[in-house]
Scaffold this active site. Sequence first.
Site, PDB file in Angstrom:
ATOM      1  N   SER A 203     -51.653  27.498  93.303  1.00 62.48           N
ATOM      2  CA  SER A 203     -50.348  27.165  92.667  1.00 62.48           C
ATOM      3  C   SER A 203     -49.081  28.473  91.934  1.00 62.48           C
ATOM      4  O   SER A 203     -48.240  28.469  92.249  1.00 62.48           O
ATOM      5  CB  SER A 203     -50.827  26.162  91.450  1.00 62.48           C
ATOM      6  OG  SER A 203     -51.563  25.135  91.799  1.00 62.48           O
ATOM      7  N   HIS A 249     -48.601  29.049  87.262  1.00 64.54           N
ATOM      8  CA  HIS A 249     -47.382  29.266  87.183  1.00 64.54           C
ATOM      9  C   HIS A 249     -46.552  29.995  86.620  1.00 64.54           C
ATOM     10  O   HIS A 249     -45.341  30.217  87.681  1.00 64.54           O
ATOM     11  CB  HIS A 249     -47.250  27.591  87.126  1.00 64.54           C
ATOM     12  CG  HIS A 249     -48.166  27.039  87.240  1.00 64.54           C
ATOM     13  ND1 HIS A 249     -48.025  25.246  87.164  1.00 64.54           N
ATOM     14  CD2 HIS A 249     -48.811  26.709  88.022  1.00 64.54           C
ATOM     15  CE1 HIS A 249     -48.702  24.464  87.993  1.00 64.54           C
ATOM     16  NE2 HIS A 249     -49.422  25.193  88.896  1.00 64.54           N
TER      17      HIS A 249
END
Length: 299
Positions: A203, A249
């Site tokens: 991610s 993230h």
Amino acid sequence: MDQAPGSPETPAAAGGTPGCYRHPDRPTGITCTRCERPICPECMVSASVGFQCPECVRGGSGTGPSVRATRPRTIAGGTVTQNPNLVTKILIGINAAVWIAVLAAGDRLVDQLDLVGRAFDPGTVELVGVAEGQWYRLLTAMFLHQQVMHIAFNMLSLWWLGPPLEAALGRVRFLALYLLSGLGGSALSFLLAAQNQPSLGASGAVFGLLGATAVLMRRMNYDMRPVIILLALNLVFTFTWANIAWQAHIGGLVVGAAVAYGMVHAPREHRALVQRATCAAALLAIVAVVWVRTLQLTG
């Protein structure tokens, strides 16, 4: 704007807007994605990313001196290839291979590759990770998945974002962007997350590609609304869904956007130097973050 070797002058048209290098009286805000010369609608040749001038399109198949002087390059100076998604496919293959290995080996392999793992001594279980000197986990955690939905979502995102960026940046620059973004996500997770909080998955790298896509679209004067909406939705999911390492993230997003900015905005006369310096600065920042956190945990 710099001229490609041997190219004609491109004086500014009325209003200060550059004129097409073939039709100087026609103002245009579009440039060739390979040589960056201004081109008007009549001279535009649609490409996988942006538009190219007729000379660069013709130059892709020649071998003479004049062709070598205008050898096609991406907007970041990378080599234009016939297969612009090769690195993307390899990265997806590595992620898939590690996932299959985890299915076969179980949690023991996860403990060896995750940002935080467990060491099983006789009668005890001890948490081990980057703080204990296992810095390789910053990299291996980027390719580690357990749940089907986790790897499926990340790989679909990589397949959607990867090829256009790989075509625009070139293979080497795209790979550097991906790895630095993933490492940035791992580093921020290590810095801000709880010491016993696992962090795994692609991610961080995917968010880096999303940030790089926004930078590239802004550089090429494309409509920013689609990528802004996509980024906003992903950030909402990041901070509202449970069991998501938001640190990875955000770390990947920041590093990816910064590295991409240095790649696509580097001046042509010093492009390689600026791009290498940008990547080196990002890597040094990652090392510094990991070093500071390690001292906090072990000092």
